[in-house]
Design a protein around this motif. Structure first.
Motif, PDB file in Angstrom:
ATOM      1  N   ILE A  70       0.837  -1.204   0.000  1.00 21.87           N
ATOM      2  CA  ILE A  70       0.000   0.000   0.000  1.00 21.87           C
ATOM      3  C   ILE A  70       0.869   1.251   0.000  1.00 21.87           C
ATOM      4  CG2 ILE A  70      -1.607   1.349   1.385  1.00 21.87           C
ATOM      5  CD1 ILE A  70      -2.938  -1.256   2.224  1.00 21.87           C
ATOM      6  N   VAL A  71       1.889   1.273   0.850  1.00 24.36           N
ATOM      7  CA  VAL A  71       2.783   2.434   0.901  1.00 24.36           C
ATOM      8  C   VAL A  71       3.505   2.611  -0.429  1.00 24.36           C
ATOM      9  CG1 VAL A  71       4.856   3.374   1.992  1.00 24.36           C
ATOM     10  CG2 VAL A  71       3.066   2.320   3.397  1.00 24.36           C
ATOM     11  N   THR A  74       1.040   3.655  -3.262  1.00 27.07           N
ATOM     12  CA  THR A  74       0.559   5.016  -3.037  1.00 27.07           C
ATOM     13  C   THR A  74       1.618   6.049  -3.407  1.00 27.07           C
ATOM     14  OG1 THR A  74      -0.868   4.228  -1.232  1.00 27.07           O
ATOM     15  CG2 THR A  74      -0.435   6.593  -1.339  1.00 27.07           C
ATOM     16  N   GLU A  78      -0.766   5.542  -7.334  1.00 23.54           N
ATOM     17  CA  GLU A  78      -2.034   4.835  -7.453  1.00 23.54           C
ATOM     18  C   GLU A  78      -2.994   5.276  -6.358  1.00 23.54           C
ATOM     19  OE1 GLU A  78      -2.208   0.704  -8.006  1.00 23.54           O
ATOM     20  OE2 GLU A  78      -0.503   0.578  -9.391  1.00 23.54           O
ATOM     21  N   SER A  79      -4.271   5.122  -6.649  1.00 29.86           N
ATOM     22  CA  SER A  79      -5.277   5.482  -5.649  1.00 29.86           C
ATOM     23  C   SER A  79      -5.256   4.480  -4.507  1.00 29.86           C
ATOM     24  CB  SER A  79      -6.664   5.508  -6.285  1.00 29.86           C
ATOM     25  OG  SER A  79      -7.040   4.211  -6.736  1.00 29.86           O
ATOM     26  N   LEU A  80      -5.787   4.891  -3.361  1.00 31.85           N
ATOM     27  CA  LEU A  80      -5.789   4.015  -2.192  1.00 31.85           C
ATOM     28  C   LEU A  80      -6.619   2.760  -2.441  1.00 31.85           C
ATOM     29  CD1 LEU A  80      -4.946   3.559   0.728  1.00 31.85           C
ATOM     30  CD2 LEU A  80      -6.967   4.861   1.440  1.00 31.85           C
ATOM     31  N   ALA A  83      -4.548   0.440  -4.654  1.00 33.17           N
ATOM     32  CA  ALA A  83      -3.425  -0.088  -3.876  1.00 33.17           C
ATOM     33  C   ALA A  83      -3.895  -1.146  -2.884  1.00 33.17           C
ATOM     34  CB  ALA A  83      -2.721   1.045  -3.143  1.00 33.17           C
TER      35      ALA A  83
END
Length: 223
Positions: A70-71, A74, A78-80, A83
């Motif tokens: 995710i980190v 992001t 990329e959007s949350l 991700a």
């Protein structure tokens, strides 16, 4: 159901690779997550030993993989939502992969691996690598748990602490675990020398190995 544990080692290994391939070819988390859940459910159905410890490790794996992905995604823009979906898909694939090979390791004794390898007429070095790879990992995991119990006996609180502290304590077990691994490797090499292990010598199997492993050879010459 317990007969599943006696299936030929190479049949279980081939099934594990097949399931792993399916998991990594699935497109997204909507298909990979159900496969991971079904795989874990099968571990419970087959009563694989050490399942509780595996689930703890798998939970830690999921948290680390999802957080790192995710980190990373992001930061790349990329959007949350995207991700989160990508990280969940990757975590599910890794859980499926580790679960199927956990099943192979926990249901295959070193003796059954040696028997299957001998029946398949594998080269001695291949037999040795397979038996050590799938036989030593459970032993090292048991050593890891013994180290944790020793820490508890000395008054170290490693259960009711934060995730970060628990991770630090887990990493601190690496040094004594490495020492135990070196000692185990030395003991194995010494045992091989004592028993005259020779790469050029062909050995026979002491079990009948087909689709299932027969633990006792059939008696011949008796009425």
């Amino acid at each position: 159901m317990s007969r599943v544990h006696d299936v030929n080692f190479f049949v279980k290994l081939a099934a594990a690779f097949a399931i792993m391939a399916v998991a990594w070819f699935l497109p997204d988390w909507r298909s990979s997550l159900p496969l991971a859940l079904v795989t874990i459910a099968l571990l419970a159905v087959f009563r694989v030993p050490g399942l509780r410890a595996y689930l703890k490790g798998a939970s830690l794996l999921v948290l680390l993989v999802m957080a790192s992905w995710i980190v990373n995604l992001t930061i790349q823009g990329e959007s949350l939502t995207d991700a989160l979906g990508t990280s969940l898909s990757m975590a599910a694939r890794l859980v499926t992969t580790t679960a199927v090979f956990f099943f192979v390791m926990e249901t295959s004794t070193p003796g059954s691996i040696l028997a299957a390898s001998s029946a398949a007429r594998l080269p001695p070095i291949a037999t040795l690598v397979l038996s050590l790879t799938f036989g030593i990992i459970p032993m090292l995991r048991n050593d890891f748990e013994r180290i944790a119990n020793a820490q508890r006996a000395r008054g170290m609180e490693i259960d009711d602490v934060s995730f970060v502290m628990r991770l630090r304590f887990a990493l601190a077990r690496g040094v004594p675990l490495l020492i135990e691994a070196v000692r185990l490797a030395h003991a194995i090499s010494l045992s091989l020398s004592i028993y005259g292990f020779d790469l050029s010598r062909k050995r026979t199997t002491w079990r009948e190995v087909g689709l299932l492993v027969d633990h006792r050879l059939p008696r011949t010459g008796q009425t």
